[in-house]
Write a protein that holds these residues in place. Structure first.
Motif, PDB file in Angstrom:
ATOM      1  N   PHE A 129      34.242 -22.187 -60.266  1.00 33.31           N
ATOM      2  CA  PHE A 129      35.459 -22.927 -60.578  1.00 33.31           C
ATOM      3  C   PHE A 129      35.131 -24.419 -60.586  1.00 33.31           C
ATOM      4  O   PHE A 129      34.266 -24.875 -59.833  1.00 33.31           O
ATOM      5  CB  PHE A 129      36.549 -22.652 -59.534  1.00 33.31           C
ATOM      6  CG  PHE A 129      37.315 -21.395 -59.779  1.00 33.31           C
ATOM      7  CD1 PHE A 129      38.403 -21.383 -60.649  1.00 33.31           C
ATOM      8  CD2 PHE A 129      36.967 -20.219 -59.156  1.00 33.31           C
ATOM      9  CE1 PHE A 129      39.116 -20.223 -60.884  1.00 33.31           C
ATOM     10  CE2 PHE A 129      37.669 -19.047 -59.383  1.00 33.31           C
ATOM     11  CZ  PHE A 129      38.747 -19.060 -60.246  1.00 33.31           C
ATOM     12  N   PRO A 130      35.803 -25.212 -61.419  1.00 34.11           N
ATOM     13  CA  PRO A 130      35.559 -26.662 -61.436  1.00 34.11           C
ATOM     14  C   PRO A 130      35.915 -27.297 -60.078  1.00 34.11           C
ATOM     15  O   PRO A 130      36.817 -26.834 -59.387  1.00 34.11           O
ATOM     16  CB  PRO A 130      36.508 -27.172 -62.530  1.00 34.11           C
ATOM     17  CG  PRO A 130      36.899 -25.978 -63.321  1.00 34.11           C
ATOM     18  CD  PRO A 130      36.792 -24.799 -62.416  1.00 34.11           C
ATOM     19  N   ASP A 131      35.198 -28.363 -59.742  1.00 28.60           N
ATOM     20  CA  ASP A 131      35.428 -29.056 -58.463  1.00 28.60           C
ATOM     21  C   ASP A 131      36.866 -29.542 -58.340  1.00 28.60           C
ATOM     22  O   ASP A 131      37.446 -29.502 -57.249  1.00 28.60           O
ATOM     23  CB  ASP A 131      34.465 -30.235 -58.311  1.00 28.60           C
ATOM     24  CG  ASP A 131      33.034 -29.766 -58.123  1.00 28.60           C
ATOM     25  OD1 ASP A 131      32.837 -28.606 -57.684  1.00 28.60           O
ATOM     26  OD2 ASP A 131      32.105 -30.549 -58.402  1.00 28.60           O
ATOM     27  N   LYS A 132      37.443 -30.010 -59.445  1.00 26.01           N
ATOM     28  CA  LYS A 132      38.823 -30.513 -59.399  1.00 26.01           C
ATOM     29  C   LYS A 132      39.791 -29.392 -59.019  1.00 26.01           C
ATOM     30  O   LYS A 132      40.714 -29.583 -58.233  1.00 26.01           O
ATOM     31  CB  LYS A 132      39.198 -31.119 -60.752  1.00 26.01           C
ATOM     32  CG  LYS A 132      40.564 -31.776 -60.758  1.00 26.01           C
ATOM     33  CD  LYS A 132      40.874 -32.424 -62.087  1.00 26.01           C
ATOM     34  CE  LYS A 132      42.272 -33.040 -62.051  1.00 26.01           C
ATOM     35  NZ  LYS A 132      42.647 -33.627 -63.347  1.00 26.01           N
ATOM     36  N   TRP A 133      39.576 -28.212 -59.580  1.00 30.05           N
ATOM     37  CA  TRP A 133      40.441 -27.061 -59.271  1.00 30.05           C
ATOM     38  C   TRP A 133      40.288 -26.658 -57.801  1.00 30.05           C
ATOM     39  O   TRP A 133      41.272 -26.423 -57.113  1.00 30.05           O
ATOM     40  CB  TRP A 133      40.103 -25.898 -60.185  1.00 30.05           C
ATOM     41  CG  TRP A 133      40.825 -24.625 -59.835  1.00 30.05           C
ATOM     42  CD1 TRP A 133      40.343 -23.596 -59.096  1.00 30.05           C
ATOM     43  CD2 TRP A 133      42.162 -24.268 -60.173  1.00 30.05           C
ATOM     44  NE1 TRP A 133      41.296 -22.602 -58.957  1.00 30.05           N
ATOM     45  CE2 TRP A 133      42.425 -23.002 -59.616  1.00 30.05           C
ATOM     46  CE3 TRP A 133      43.161 -24.897 -60.902  1.00 30.05           C
ATOM     47  CZ2 TRP A 133      43.643 -22.352 -59.760  1.00 30.05           C
ATOM     48  CZ3 TRP A 133      44.384 -24.250 -61.050  1.00 30.05           C
ATOM     49  CH2 TRP A 133      44.614 -22.992 -60.489  1.00 30.05           C
ATOM     50  N   ILE A 134      39.048 -26.593 -57.338  1.00 30.52           N
ATOM     51  CA  ILE A 134      38.798 -26.216 -55.938  1.00 30.52           C
ATOM     52  C   ILE A 134      39.467 -27.214 -54.998  1.00 30.52           C
ATOM     53  O   ILE A 134      40.132 -26.834 -54.029  1.00 30.52           O
ATOM     54  CB  ILE A 134      37.281 -26.124 -55.658  1.00 30.52           C
ATOM     55  CG1 ILE A 134      36.669 -24.976 -56.457  1.00 30.52           C
ATOM     56  CG2 ILE A 134      37.009 -25.934 -54.166  1.00 30.52           C
ATOM     57  CD1 ILE A 134      35.154 -24.904 -56.400  1.00 30.52           C
ATOM     58  N   SER A 135      39.334 -28.507 -55.300  1.00 28.89           N
ATOM     59  CA  SER A 135      39.947 -29.542 -54.467  1.00 28.89           C
ATOM     60  C   SER A 135      41.459 -29.395 -54.438  1.00 28.89           C
ATOM     61  O   SER A 135      42.087 -29.532 -53.384  1.00 28.89           O
ATOM     62  CB  SER A 135      39.580 -30.938 -54.978  1.00 28.89           C
ATOM     63  OG  SER A 135      38.205 -31.134 -54.906  1.00 28.89           O
ATOM     64  N   LEU A 136      42.063 -29.096 -55.587  1.00 30.39           N
ATOM     65  CA  LEU A 136      43.516 -28.953 -55.664  1.00 30.39           C
ATOM     66  C   LEU A 136      43.996 -27.741 -54.869  1.00 30.39           C
ATOM     67  O   LEU A 136      44.955 -27.826 -54.099  1.00 30.39           O
ATOM     68  CB  LEU A 136      43.954 -28.840 -57.126  1.00 30.39           C
ATOM     69  CG  LEU A 136      45.457 -28.756 -57.371  1.00 30.39           C
ATOM     70  CD1 LEU A 136      46.157 -30.012 -56.860  1.00 30.39           C
ATOM     71  CD2 LEU A 136      45.736 -28.563 -58.849  1.00 30.39           C
ATOM     72  N   ILE A 137      43.319 -26.612 -55.047  1.00 31.71           N
ATOM     73  CA  ILE A 137      43.701 -25.406 -54.317  1.00 31.71           C
ATOM     74  C   ILE A 137      43.533 -25.621 -52.809  1.00 31.71           C
ATOM     75  O   ILE A 137      44.399 -25.257 -52.009  1.00 31.71           O
ATOM     76  CB  ILE A 137      42.867 -24.187 -54.774  1.00 31.71           C
ATOM     77  CG1 ILE A 137      43.233 -23.795 -56.209  1.00 31.71           C
ATOM     78  CG2 ILE A 137      43.047 -23.003 -53.834  1.00 31.71           C
ATOM     79  CD1 ILE A 137      44.600 -23.186 -56.366  1.00 31.71           C
ATOM     80  N   MET A 138      42.413 -26.224 -52.404  1.00 30.27           N
ATOM     81  CA  MET A 138      42.176 -26.449 -50.974  1.00 30.27           C
ATOM     82  C   MET A 138      43.188 -27.448 -50.400  1.00 30.27           C
ATOM     83  O   MET A 138      43.627 -27.302 -49.259  1.00 30.27           O
ATOM     84  CB  MET A 138      40.748 -26.925 -50.731  1.00 30.27           C
ATOM     85  CG  MET A 138      39.690 -25.868 -51.047  1.00 30.27           C
ATOM     86  SD  MET A 138      39.987 -24.227 -50.336  1.00 30.27           S
ATOM     87  CE  MET A 138      39.900 -24.587 -48.597  1.00 30.27           C
ATOM     88  N   LEU A 139      43.575 -28.453 -51.174  1.00 27.82           N
ATOM     89  CA  LEU A 139      44.611 -29.390 -50.725  1.00 27.82           C
ATOM     90  C   LEU A 139      45.920 -28.654 -50.513  1.00 27.82           C
ATOM     91  O   LEU A 139      46.612 -28.853 -49.511  1.00 27.82           O
ATOM     92  CB  LEU A 139      44.788 -30.515 -51.746  1.00 27.82           C
ATOM     93  CG  LEU A 139      45.900 -31.528 -51.446  1.00 27.82           C
ATOM     94  CD1 LEU A 139      45.603 -32.287 -50.146  1.00 27.82           C
ATOM     95  CD2 LEU A 139      46.082 -32.494 -52.613  1.00 27.82           C
ATOM     96  N   TYR A 140      46.249 -27.763 -51.444  1.00 31.24           N
ATOM     97  CA  TYR A 140      47.481 -26.981 -51.311  1.00 31.24           C
ATOM     98  C   TYR A 140      47.451 -26.117 -50.053  1.00 31.24           C
ATOM     99  O   TYR A 140      48.435 -26.020 -49.321  1.00 31.24           O
ATOM    100  CB  TYR A 140      47.673 -26.100 -52.552  1.00 31.24           C
ATOM    101  CG  TYR A 140      48.902 -25.234 -52.471  1.00 31.24           C
ATOM    102  CD1 TYR A 140      50.148 -25.741 -52.773  1.00 31.24           C
ATOM    103  CD2 TYR A 140      48.817 -23.906 -52.067  1.00 31.24           C
ATOM    104  CE1 TYR A 140      51.287 -24.963 -52.677  1.00 31.24           C
ATOM    105  CE2 TYR A 140      49.935 -23.118 -51.981  1.00 31.24           C
ATOM    106  CZ  TYR A 140      51.170 -23.643 -52.285  1.00 31.24           C
ATOM    107  OH  TYR A 140      52.293 -22.870 -52.182  1.00 31.24           O
ATOM    108  N   ILE A 141      46.315 -25.501 -49.779  1.00 31.22           N
ATOM    109  CA  ILE A 141      46.201 -24.595 -48.632  1.00 31.22           C
ATOM    110  C   ILE A 141      46.124 -25.364 -47.316  1.00 31.22           C
ATOM    111  O   ILE A 141      46.803 -25.033 -46.347  1.00 31.22           O
ATOM    112  CB  ILE A 141      44.961 -23.688 -48.804  1.00 31.22           C
ATOM    113  CG1 ILE A 141      45.173 -22.734 -49.963  1.00 31.22           C
ATOM    114  CG2 ILE A 141      44.661 -22.914 -47.525  1.00 31.22           C
ATOM    115  CD1 ILE A 141      43.925 -22.025 -50.411  1.00 31.22           C
ATOM    116  N   GLU A 142      45.307 -26.413 -47.276  1.00 30.31           N
ATOM    117  CA  GLU A 142      45.032 -27.108 -46.015  1.00 30.31           C
ATOM    118  C   GLU A 142      46.097 -28.125 -45.622  1.00 30.31           C
ATOM    119  O   GLU A 142      46.152 -28.539 -44.464  1.00 30.31           O
ATOM    120  CB  GLU A 142      43.676 -27.813 -46.103  1.00 30.31           C
ATOM    121  CG  GLU A 142      42.513 -26.849 -46.218  1.00 30.31           C
ATOM    122  CD  GLU A 142      41.180 -27.538 -46.478  1.00 30.31           C
ATOM    123  OE1 GLU A 142      40.140 -26.875 -46.328  1.00 30.31           O
ATOM    124  OE2 GLU A 142      41.170 -28.728 -46.844  1.00 30.31           O
ATOM    125  N   SER A 143      46.949 -28.532 -46.566  1.00 30.53           N
ATOM    126  CA  SER A 143      47.944 -29.551 -46.233  1.00 30.53           C
ATOM    127  C   SER A 143      49.221 -28.977 -45.630  1.00 30.53           C
ATOM    128  O   SER A 143      50.144 -29.715 -45.301  1.00 30.53           O
ATOM    129  CB  SER A 143      48.294 -30.373 -47.478  1.00 30.53           C
ATOM    130  OG  SER A 143      48.922 -29.565 -48.458  1.00 30.53           O
TER     131      SER A 143
END
Length: 197
Positions: A129-143
């Protein structure tokens, strides 16, 4: 605002707040077991989750193996029931021969409470998966953050360190990725591969 959350990750920490409250299962509850917890999150959070899930659906068919049928368009989850019945029937009738077979029943119902976020990130990286997508998903989960709602008053504040909220599309993502990793782990352990029939 929702598009800014989805495309750039802005405002996501602000809106990713959840209240936990207890709903009685009986008319006059007296014990804690007579309540069930529910989570109350913002409409913005639900819209963001839905948009992320819709975008993920575009590539699900290439990620999910053909043996998995849940969550993928044009595949029926009822196929799993038929497959399990046939495998069970085959094992039950197999009485002779040197080669033995077995089936494993796994209860993954509460597994979403225990998933490590680092594992989830690793799985997305391995699936390219692209880094931008991973960052967005992880932000959604971790925030995500929580407070308790007791008698109409907001009490306490805490942040989880792992797991997913039940009922949101990240559970869909988790379910797919964990099952995929479990399948690959079983294939590595079996000298003749996975799913023999």
């Amino acid at each position: 605002m929702v598009l800014a959350c989805v495309n750039e990750g802005r405002f996501l920490r602000k809106f990713n707040f959840t209240l936990i409250t207890l709903i009685p299962n009986v008319p006059h509850p007296v014990e804690i077991t007579q309540f069930r917890p529910i989570t109350l999150c913002t409409t913005t959070t639900k819209l963001v989750a839905k948009l992320l899930a819709e975008r993920l659906k575009l590539v699900l068919g290439t990620i999910v193996s053909k043996s998995q049928s849940a969550f993928v368009p044009n595949r029926l989850i009822t196929d799993n029931i038929l497959l399990v019945y046939e495998v069970h029937h085959f094992i039950k009738l197999k009485k002779m021969g040197k080669k033995g077979f077995m089936s494993i029943k796994l209860d993954m119902q509460k597994a979403y409470d225990r998933i490590e976020w680092s594992f989830f990130r690793l799985m997305m990286t391995q699936l390219h998966f692209p880094d931008k997508w991973i960052s967005l998903i992880m932000l959604y989960i971790e925030s995500v953050s929580y407070s308790l709602l007791i008698n109409g008053d907001q009490v306490g504040y805490f942040k989880p360190g792992r797991g997913f909220r039940q009922g949101i599309p990240s559970l869909l993502i988790y379910s797919l990725f964990v099952r995929k990793d479990l399948s690959h782990s079983l294939m590595k352990q079996s000298p003749e591969g996975y799913y023999q029939a």
